[in-house]
Design an enzyme around this catalytic site. Structure first.
Site, PDB file in Angstrom:
ATOM      1  N   ARG A  61     -46.241  45.980 -34.711  1.00 51.85           N
ATOM      2  CA  ARG A  61     -46.828  45.709 -36.025  1.00 51.85           C
ATOM      3  C   ARG A  61     -45.858  45.920 -37.186  1.00 51.85           C
ATOM      4  O   ARG A  61     -45.761  45.092 -38.085  1.00 51.85           O
ATOM      5  CB  ARG A  61     -48.048  46.610 -36.261  1.00 51.85           C
ATOM      6  CG  ARG A  61     -49.342  46.062 -35.768  1.00 51.85           C
ATOM      7  CD  ARG A  61     -50.253  47.200 -35.378  1.00 51.85           C
ATOM      8  NE  ARG A  61     -49.657  47.867 -34.233  1.00 51.85           N
ATOM      9  CZ  ARG A  61     -49.895  47.524 -32.969  1.00 51.85           C
ATOM     10  NH1 ARG A  61     -50.747  46.577 -32.715  1.00 51.85           N
ATOM     11  NH2 ARG A  61     -49.297  48.132 -31.970  1.00 51.85           N
ATOM     12  N   LYS A  90     -22.341  51.155 -28.321  1.00 45.64           N
ATOM     13  CA  LYS A  90     -20.905  51.458 -28.203  1.00 45.64           C
ATOM     14  C   LYS A  90     -20.577  52.765 -28.902  1.00 45.64           C
ATOM     15  O   LYS A  90     -19.414  53.104 -29.084  1.00 45.64           O
ATOM     16  CB  LYS A  90     -20.074  50.339 -28.842  1.00 45.64           C
ATOM     17  CG  LYS A  90     -20.304  48.966 -28.258  1.00 45.64           C
ATOM     18  CD  LYS A  90     -19.441  47.962 -29.022  1.00 45.64           C
ATOM     19  CE  LYS A  90     -19.816  46.534 -28.672  1.00 45.64           C
ATOM     20  NZ  LYS A  90     -19.209  45.575 -29.603  1.00 45.64           N
ATOM     21  N   ARG A 112     -36.272  51.890 -38.452  1.00 45.99           N
ATOM     22  CA  ARG A 112     -37.051  52.806 -37.598  1.00 45.99           C
ATOM     23  C   ARG A 112     -36.071  53.498 -36.670  1.00 45.99           C
ATOM     24  O   ARG A 112     -35.203  52.848 -36.070  1.00 45.99           O
ATOM     25  CB  ARG A 112     -38.110  52.041 -36.802  1.00 45.99           C
ATOM     26  CG  ARG A 112     -38.779  52.910 -35.761  1.00 45.99           C
ATOM     27  CD  ARG A 112     -39.991  52.279 -35.148  1.00 45.99           C
ATOM     28  NE  ARG A 112     -41.107  52.262 -36.081  1.00 45.99           N
ATOM     29  CZ  ARG A 112     -42.343  51.890 -35.743  1.00 45.99           C
ATOM     30  NH1 ARG A 112     -42.614  51.515 -34.504  1.00 45.99           N
ATOM     31  NH2 ARG A 112     -43.312  51.901 -36.632  1.00 45.99           N
ATOM     32  N   HIS A 140     -44.042  58.077 -41.889  1.00 49.03           N
ATOM     33  CA  HIS A 140     -44.186  56.625 -41.728  1.00 49.03           C
ATOM     34  C   HIS A 140     -44.916  56.124 -42.976  1.00 49.03           C
ATOM     35  O   HIS A 140     -46.088  55.775 -42.945  1.00 49.03           O
ATOM     36  CB  HIS A 140     -44.982  56.345 -40.455  1.00 49.03           C
ATOM     37  CG  HIS A 140     -44.970  54.917 -39.992  1.00 49.03           C
ATOM     38  ND1 HIS A 140     -44.530  53.867 -40.776  1.00 49.03           N
ATOM     39  CD2 HIS A 140     -45.356  54.366 -38.807  1.00 49.03           C
ATOM     40  CE1 HIS A 140     -44.653  52.737 -40.093  1.00 49.03           C
ATOM     41  NE2 HIS A 140     -45.155  53.013 -38.904  1.00 49.03           N
TER      42      HIS A 140
HETATM   43  C1  NCD Z   1     -47.394  54.008 -35.216  1.00 51.92           C
HETATM   44  C2  NCD Z   1     -45.972  54.521 -35.138  1.00 51.92           C
HETATM   45  O1  NCD Z   1     -45.063  53.822 -34.713  1.00 51.92           O
HETATM   46  O2  NCD Z   1     -45.807  55.673 -35.528  1.00 51.92           O
HETATM   47  N1  NCD Z   1     -47.490  52.627 -35.009  1.00 51.92           N
HETATM   48  C3  NCD Z   1     -47.374  51.784 -36.083  1.00 51.92           C
HETATM   49  O3  NCD Z   1     -46.399  51.771 -36.780  1.00 51.92           O
HETATM   50  N2  NCD Z   1     -48.439  51.029 -36.366  1.00 51.92           N
HETATM   51  C4  NCD Z   1     -48.350  54.753 -34.400  1.00 51.92           C
HETATM   52  C5  NCD Z   1     -48.026  55.017 -32.954  1.00 51.92           C
HETATM   53  O4  NCD Z   1     -47.040  54.569 -32.405  1.00 51.92           O
HETATM   54  O5  NCD Z   1     -48.860  55.713 -32.350  1.00 51.92           O
END
Ligand code: NCD
Length: 459
Positions: A61, A90, A112, A140
């Site tokens: 997502r 690497k 991320r 997040h």
């Molecule tokens: C979440 C995450 O990656 O922290 N997912 C997301 O971004 N919608 C929740 C999860 O992975 O449980």
């Protein structure tokens, strides 16, 4: 004069949900709602602009909705969705990768990463705005914007709502950003953790000391099976004396809640040997039949496993797929704002405590998943002083609390009892945190004169 920036680069990063003021968040929601009315009529907002998505951890997502958002704004996307096939394999450092991608490749970055504080490091070295798409178990913020946006759309407000947070509250980064935002908006949190996976201590301390939230025991019999195995807490930004009118010796009585936010067990973050057999809160038709949940929205950042049964997918209270869908207009508004193409952000970001370098050899961040520990050669550790009464010092990257017994001054090279008047007056950027006396002497510090030379009370 309008204090917002209508055009050009915003000069802003979104690393923590604290990086946006409440007014900015509400303006984003208004814009996202307008965009959501017709997703196809915004392609002239960001033509010729490139988003880079750097994903060192898996995602469906977050990455796809950011990429879709950029394409719908008329921009382009470059992606490193599998860093296993990038130069990271690497041995390239995160900092070097970000320096390169932010040079002429892209105008904005979404990152991320599994290390906590990775996005803060990226922002330090990037030439373009950095958006945190999730850093380990830390934060997040854009998921929190989607979550708050859904509450705002469905309920018309956030202030005063009673929101249950259920499941793995320890390792879930979506929960951590969400609780800070809920507290700032004046919502109440009912924490229903899987036993052993309560909110981390550093998060609760921040809620207490920075947001004035008082956790109190809650009687959650009205939630039935959902809370049967958990130690339930009620965390409210309201003043305890107001609450005393509504509580008895067992604590706050949970009656009606506005939303249940469920999370999956974050098993990929569990230390080896963790007990996976502890009961996990579950939501399904049976639980949702409780009177207390009659009007409760069911939310989840997704992906889910078994914690929400598919037998409530068609229930009008279940909004988890709507939450995910709303991620596109919300992220369109966010990208356009951070690229300076929408009049949403204030000229100045909200004030946050300053970050200072942790002196070489001083007490480091205790969190093994912090970027200062996982990439030590590429990161200069930072601290943030939240308070001196009592002393609270946090890692500037991952927000974990830094523990120490003595405080040194980097210029006089003298160390002090933290509770002494001298230590209280030391310049913030001169503070050096020292584990014990041997540590202080090993770094060349001398003890202060008698009187101020006593260990920290309760250290
Ligand atoms: C979440 C995450 O990656 O922290 N997912 C997301 O971004 N919608 C929740 C999860 O992975 O449980």
């Amino acid at each position: 004069m309008d204090a917002r920036r209508p055009s050009g680069m915003s000069g802003r990063n979104l690393i923590s949900i604290d990086d946006l003021s409440l007014a900015e968040i509400e303006r984003l929601f208004v814009k996202a709602r307008e965009i959501g009315e017709d997703l196809h009529s915004w392609a002239s907002i960001c033509p010729g602009t490139i988003l880079a998505t750097l994903f060192y951890e898996s995602s469906t997502r977050t990455r796809l909705s950011f990429e879709s958002a950029m394409l719908r704004l008329g921009g382009g996307v470059i992606t490193a969705a599998d860093m296993g096939v990038s130069s990271a394999s690497k041995g390239e450092s995160l900092a070097d990768t970000v320096r390169v991608v932010s040079s002429s490749y892209a105008d904005i970055l979404v990152l991320r990463h599994s290390s906590e504080g990775a996005a803060r490091l990226a922002a330090q070295v990037s030439n373009v705005p950095v958006i945190n798409g999730g850093d380990g178990s830390h934060e997040h913020p854009t998921q929190t914007l989607c979550d708050l946006y859904s509450l705002w759309i469905e309920r018309g407000r956030i202030q005063g709502l009673d929101v249950v947070l259920a499941g793995d509250l320890r390792y879930s980064r979506t929960i951590h950003s969400f609780v800070y935002a809920l507290a700032r908006f004046g919502a109440n949190i009912i924490s229903v953790p899987q036993p052993g996976f309560e909110l981390p201590e550093y998060v609760v301390k921040r809620l207490r000391e920075e947001f004035g939230v008082e956790p109190m025991r809650a009687n959650a019999g009205a939630l039935g099976q959902l809370a049967a195995e958990s130690d339930v807490l009620y965390l409210t930004p309201h003043k305890p004396h107001q609450l005393s009118l509504f509580t008895d010796a067992r604590g706050w009585d949970v009656e009606r809640v506005d939303a249940v936010y469920m999370t999956r067990p974050q098993t990929e973050r569990y230390p080896a040997g963790s007990d996976l057999t502890r009961p996990y809160p579950q939501l399904g038709k049976h639980t949702m039949a409780h009177e207390s949940l009659r009007d409760a929205l069911v939310m989840h950042p997704l992906p889910r496993r078994d914690e929400i049964s598919s037998d409530i997918d068609a229930d009008p209270r279940s909004i988890y797929f709507k939450q995910a869908a709303r991620g596109v207009p919300l992220r369109m508004a966010l990208l356009a704002a951070f690229l300076g193409r929408l009049d949403v952000l204030d000229a100045e970001p909200p004030a946050v405590p300053a970050l200072h370098p942790i002196a070489l050899g001083a007490s480091p961040c205790p969190n093994p998943h912090c970027i200062t520990i996982t990439e030590p050669r590429h990161v200069a550790p930072l601290f943030k002083l939240a308070s001196r009464y009592p002393w609270r010092v946090y890692c500037g990257f991952c927000s974990h609390e830094i523990h120490f017994e003595w405080v040194g001054c980097s210029t006089t090279r003298i160390y002090h009892n933290p509770d002494s008047p001298t230590a209280r007056r030391l310049r913030e950027d001169h503070l050096v945190f020292l584990r014990d006396e041997a540590h202080a002497r090993a770094l060349g510090f001398q003890p202060a004169s008698r009187g101020s030379h006593q260990p920290k009370a309760g250290a």
